[in-house]
Design an enzyme around this catalytic site. Structure first.
Site, PDB file in Angstrom:
ATOM      1  N   LYS A 187      67.891  59.175 -84.375  1.00  0.00           N
ATOM      2  CA  LYS A 187      68.307  58.987 -82.983  1.00  0.00           C
ATOM      3  C   LYS A 187      69.825  59.101 -82.896  1.00  0.00           C
ATOM      4  O   LYS A 187      70.556  58.179 -83.261  1.00  0.00           O
ATOM      5  CB  LYS A 187      67.879  57.626 -82.428  1.00  0.00           C
ATOM      6  CG  LYS A 187      68.038  57.555 -80.892  1.00  0.00           C
ATOM      7  CD  LYS A 187      68.309  56.167 -80.378  1.00  0.00           C
ATOM      8  CE  LYS A 187      69.750  55.755 -80.487  1.00  0.00           C
ATOM      9  NZ  LYS A 187      70.683  56.517 -79.592  1.00  0.00           N
ATOM     10  N   GLU A 263      76.564  50.451 -91.542  1.00  0.00           N
ATOM     11  CA  GLU A 263      77.950  50.857 -91.765  1.00  0.00           C
ATOM     12  C   GLU A 263      78.665  50.579 -90.457  1.00  0.00           C
ATOM     13  O   GLU A 263      78.467  51.279 -89.456  1.00  0.00           O
ATOM     14  CB  GLU A 263      78.025  52.339 -92.154  1.00  0.00           C
ATOM     15  CG  GLU A 263      79.344  52.708 -92.825  1.00  0.00           C
ATOM     16  CD  GLU A 263      80.407  53.111 -91.824  1.00  0.00           C
ATOM     17  OE1 GLU A 263      81.274  52.253 -91.526  1.00  0.00           O
ATOM     18  OE2 GLU A 263      80.387  54.245 -91.332  1.00  0.00           O
ATOM     19  N   CYS A 297      86.032  54.542 -88.622  1.00  0.00           N
ATOM     20  CA  CYS A 297      85.891  53.203 -89.207  1.00  0.00           C
ATOM     21  C   CYS A 297      86.894  52.978 -90.339  1.00  0.00           C
ATOM     22  O   CYS A 297      87.285  51.843 -90.608  1.00  0.00           O
ATOM     23  CB  CYS A 297      84.474  53.011 -89.740  1.00  0.00           C
ATOM     24  SG  CYS A 297      83.196  53.191 -88.501  1.00  0.00           S
ATOM     25  N   GLU A 398      88.987  45.867 -83.783  1.00  0.00           N
ATOM     26  CA  GLU A 398      88.920  47.322 -83.925  1.00  0.00           C
ATOM     27  C   GLU A 398      89.104  47.980 -82.567  1.00  0.00           C
ATOM     28  O   GLU A 398      88.328  47.765 -81.639  1.00  0.00           O
ATOM     29  CB  GLU A 398      87.590  47.736 -84.549  1.00  0.00           C
ATOM     30  CG  GLU A 398      87.545  49.202 -84.915  1.00  0.00           C
ATOM     31  CD  GLU A 398      86.273  49.578 -85.664  1.00  0.00           C
ATOM     32  OE1 GLU A 398      86.367  50.324 -86.656  1.00  0.00           O
ATOM     33  OE2 GLU A 398      85.186  49.129 -85.253  1.00  0.00           O
TER      34      GLU A 398
END
Length: 504
Positions: A187, A263, A297, A398
């Site tokens: 997906k 992750e 990331c 972040e």
């Protein structure tokens, strides 16, 4: 139905991708529909893409289960490897096409997408080499039994991929899953689904059995993603994205006790000691701060600089920011394209405001680009904050934008303390001419990958993943297979009668 129509390469005002790939067939959504894919460089639709709903996920999971129980898990390893290699070779011939689509769909610079996607075939070839490398072992007990372990595929995998690097994320999930003998429902993000459907076309052309890989774009909460996470016949979820979404996946899939690999995010420290090769350190630090328009990331977003060279590094960042060519992704001269969506642009600008309000010194950038050919897109200036403390939100949260926060430190111990003062632990980098210091500091940093005198060096054989809030499990390397395998212990009586034994 022709492959050309199935893959959606229809000449029209908007590229059309009207079908999902389920059970080896191109099919219309049952309870989904069509959505516009917005080109980040223009802010306008460039493609229409099918998306699936819960019923479409049910169809895809059923197809994946049928393939797993049928030909795929029982296929000899060398035959699985041959299919994966055929797929890798076909993938390599489509690099330019895939890079152009990903660049347009996600906004990343074409030359950056080309370099990344050009390596994927090597990843798939390497994972193909692992199909017969997950061995069990013999366990010595006594002569009444023969005891041994086997490593067996976990089953049906739901692979949920993000919008920043959709093809790379798919590669890092499909590769080990297929090598282990699992089947997959992929997906992609509803923001960047085009390349996943092109990937399905290559899967079909390579000749994989029906249902081994299924591709169903769709929304997350309340849609295809949530149904995939809760489906009782999905054995594992492999997810890349935000920590809040991972927690939601865990809560929603608790009843079925699925396996998970996550992750997630990072707030990576990039440490520059005074004895570093300053040109190399600054080149790497500035490049990593603005790669993918900051939407990575592994971004080196916290730049920790030893105080004797602090002013020099701040000045170098300011100078380099002015040299970054922000432009249209297809322009070969472009270093940095737009943010991937209006939502992400708004988030970045909001954090820039937070940094100002917290007292950090904005030395360059800090605004949306609203002039010329870039005015309609989601472009933002490369941004540098100096005099940042690690308690500020721009140092702790972040941002996922091209915002570097430069933090001074004095000595190794303080650098390590600042580096580890975070909930994340994905990557870290450090620069020093003292090899002993490189080893000492790297050994004390809590991160899944630490680079010394280099940055963002990642290959198929190097495990990638994080500590703490950066996730569970590893992608790439031999360790990647662990998340797609179960261990079975088999004990066979050698005497023909039940031996004396006590079992808990």
């Amino acid at each position: 139905m022709t492959q050309e129509f199935a893959a959606g390469a229809v000449a029209s005002a908007l590229a059309e991708y009207p079908l999902l790939y389920i059970g080896g067939d191109w099919v219309a959504p049952v309870d989904g529909g069509m959505l516009d894919s917005i080109e980040p460089a223009t802010g306008k639709p460039w493609a229409r893409v099918a998306y699936g709903g819960e019923a479409d996920i049910d169809r895809a999971v059923a197809a994946a289960r049928k393939a797993f129980d049928g030909p795929w898990s029982r296929m000899p390893a060398h035959e699985r490897a041959a299919l994966m290699r055929r797929f890798a070779d076909l993938y390599a011939t489509r690099t330019e096409h895939l890079a152009a689509l990903e660049s347009r769909d996600s906004g990343r610079a074409l030359r950056e997408a080309r370099a990344d996607i050009g390596m994927h075939a090597q990843y798939y070839h390497w994972f193909a080499s692992l199909t017969d490398k997950h061995h069990g072992r013999t366990i010595p007990v006594d002569d009444s039994v023969h005891a041994f372990t086997s490593r067996v595929p976990i089953g049906v995998v739901g692979a949920i991929c993000p919008w920043n690097v959709p093809l790379m994320s798919a590669c890092w999930k499909l590769g080990p899953a297929l090598a282990a003998g699992c089947t997959v429902v992929l997906k992609p993000s509803e923001l960047t689904s085009v390349t996943a459907l092109e990937l399905a076309r290559i899967i079909e052309e390579a000749g994989f059995p029906a249902g081994v890989v299924n591709v169903v774009p769709g929304y997350g909460a309340g849609g295809a993603g949530e149904r995939l996470a809760t489906h009782p016949d999905v054995n594992k979820i492999a997810f890349t994205g935000e920590g809040a979404t991972a927690k939601a996946i865990l809560r929603s899939s608790a009843d079925s006790l699925k396996r998970h690999t996550f992750e997630l995010g990072g707030k990576s420290p990039h440490i520059i000691f005074a004895d570093a090769d300053m040109d190399q350190a600054v080149n790497a630090a500035t490049n990593s701060a603005w790669t993918l328009c900051g939407q990575s990331c592994a971004l080196g977003s916290r730049v920790l600089v030893e105080r004797p060279v602090y002013d020099r590094v701040v000045a170098a960042f300011t100078e380099r920011a002015a040299q970054v060519r922000v432009g249209l992704p297809a322009d070969p001269a472009t270093h940095m394209g737009p943010q991937a969506s209006q939502q992400q642009l708004d988030k970045t600008l909001r954090y820039i405001g937070i940094g100002r309000n917290e007292g950090a010194r904005l030395v360059t950038g800090g605004a949306r680009i609203e002039s010329g050919a870039l005015a309609a897109g989601y472009f933002v200036q490369p941004t540098v904050f100096a005099d940042v403390t690690n308690t500020m939100r721009i140092a702790r949260e972040e941002i996922f934008g091209p915002v570097a926060a430069i933090i001074p430190f004095d000595g190794e111990d303080e650098a390590i303390a600042i580096a580890n003062d975070t909930s994340y632990g994905l990557t870290a980098g450090l620069w020093t001419s003292d090899l002993g210091r490189g080893h000492r500091v790297a050994a004390r940093i809590r991160a899944g990958m630490v680079w010394v005198n280099t940055y963002r060096f990642i290959r198929w054989s190097t495990p990638y993943g994080g500590f703490g809030a950066s996730g569970w499990g590893r992608e790439n390397g031999l360790e990647a297979l662990d998340g797609y395998l179960e261990t079975r212990t088999t004990i066979i009586s050698t005497h023909g009668t039940f031996p004396n034994a006590y079992a808990q």
